[in-house]
Scaffold this active site. Sequence first.
Site, PDB file in Angstrom:
ATOM      1  N   ASP A   1       0.861  -1.174   0.000  1.00  0.00           N
ATOM      2  CA  ASP A   1       0.000   0.000   0.000  1.00  0.00           C
ATOM      3  C   ASP A   1       0.907   1.237   0.000  1.00  0.00           C
ATOM      4  O   ASP A   1       2.079   1.146   0.360  1.00  0.00           O
ATOM      5  CB  ASP A   1      -0.872  -0.043   1.267  1.00  0.00           C
TER       6      ASP A   1
ATOM      7  N   ASP B   1      -1.700  -1.248   6.257  1.00  0.00           N
ATOM      8  CA  ASP B   1      -1.727  -0.588   7.565  1.00  0.00           C
ATOM      9  C   ASP B   1      -3.134  -0.233   8.012  1.00  0.00           C
ATOM     10  O   ASP B   1      -3.321   0.536   8.931  1.00  0.00           O
ATOM     11  CB  ASP B   1      -0.868   0.684   7.542  1.00  0.00           C
TER      12      ASP B   1
END
Length: 580
Positions: free
Chosen positions: A269, A555
């Site tokens: 990401d 995350d």
Amino acid sequence: MVCAGLSIGVGLAREGWPEGIYDGLGIILSKFLVVMVTAISDYKQSLQFRDLDREKKKIFIQVTRDGQRQKVSIYDLVVGDIVHLSIGDQVAADGIFISGHSLLIDESSLSGESEPMYIYVEKFKDGSGKMLVTTVGMRTEWGKLMETLNEGSEDETPLQVKLNGVATIIGKIELFFSVLEFLVLVGRFLGEKVIHNEFTDWSSADALTLIDYLAVVVTLIDVAVPEGLPLAVILSLAFAVKKLMNDGALVRHLSACEAMGSSNCICTDKTGMLTTNHMVVDKIWIRGNTISNVEGNNREEILQSEISERVLDITLQAIFQNTGSEVVKDKDGKNSILRTPTESTVLEFGLRLGGNFEAQRREFKIIKVEPFNSVGKRMSVLTALPEGGMRAFCKGASEIVLSMCDKVVSDNGEPVPLSEEQFRNITDVINGFASEALRTLCLAFKDLNDSSDENNIPDSGYTLIAVVGIKDPVRPGVKEAVQTCLEAGITVRMVTGDNINTARAIAKECGILTSDGEAVEGPELRNMSPADMKRIIPKLQLRNTFGEFVAVTGDGTNDAPALHEADIGLSMGIAGTECA
């Protein structure tokens, strides 16, 4: 275990007690050791996650239930509760917004992006409000996402696949030769019986001979079972888990350590992983000069571009007066800024220029505020000057604020007419900032006399002060980490919901996107057939189709489905740990 049973049975028949059980007992003990080491290690890891979960549950929230205002745990919320939300509260259920003021919610754990959402699940960044709880637990949007993680079975790790493959081949070879040897021995024994005309004459000695032949076969199969190999693998993995724990990494399953070492592709990401998830001012255009690397410079270096005190003063006024942020001091006496990332970044820049926020706010009287909204894409404020008169400040999307300006600030801080050539040059600066993945804002002001309608903030005739370029900077060490992965033969791919130009710029800065690399948007990728994908984007391959062993870093809760689909999920941060 079947082999161990056979070994004990044959051993007792041939050698008696206790010598006959040694071989079989050795196999059983080695298997017991492997199971115990794995179980104890996995149990220790689960305790770490349990402690984390216990800390996470210590969150209480104000609700109205049965007509009474009370404090309850977020895990005790029920449908029908009216939740009172204020800054910093966690939204622990789905619900209907009843009432509130300047409600701003941080949905980054669900959406993955750092910009909060205005409300006219998640954490309050600003404002206050009431919410009627409509769904809780696994029926919420977050719960539905978590349910998807329970689907599907666990795949074997590459080492398990290889070990199973080797064991199968060895087993087949051993079984073939064992059966062949048994047939040869029994055939020779029966042949001798026939030659000596003893085929019908059988004794207990003949039975013991056949048992000896069977013992030879069992011994051959027994030797082929590598009892020590799984134990050696488990012990090495347990050692690796301890090393990772010393580095602050929690590993839930021992096999994850081995799987991590087998990855040949990492999908990461962007927001909060490759970047810091903390916006900073990177470039600023002011008085015809572009100052780069603002974050890395100190105040003197920023001002060396011949910005006069008058220009600096008007810039600080535009920053400090036209903001919804608040500067508060923490326990250590350090300044902390409360508001959206974009607003906080600009205010932080003003403080780095040496401005005094509290002194500025005391000096000016704010008459009217038009807060930022997604339609106007700007924030305006009308202030009364200490020496008399009024001044309006405007801040917002570059193209909108620039279109409201007909003047630009001069060297001495006075407004001068904005020529068409200057307009084009400033537009080029804005486009240049955008191409470097910078989010741009324009700062502008307009002086008014006392006779102006003080309830009306103007929407034209402004003087342009500056163009500010802000970005979410790449984390220190990311480029080196990507290079290390590439040298180890691991392909690194970035997956983000950002604009493709922003994604390209960040990927290039990290060293992920090279000159021969490809950047593809989701819809285009999904519409490709596997054959087209293999032909057009050889380095962007689907795990199920091309057999890649994929690790995914994330995350937030929004990364959960990808973490679940991957061969190994690497979760970072509190939201990521909870999701893991």
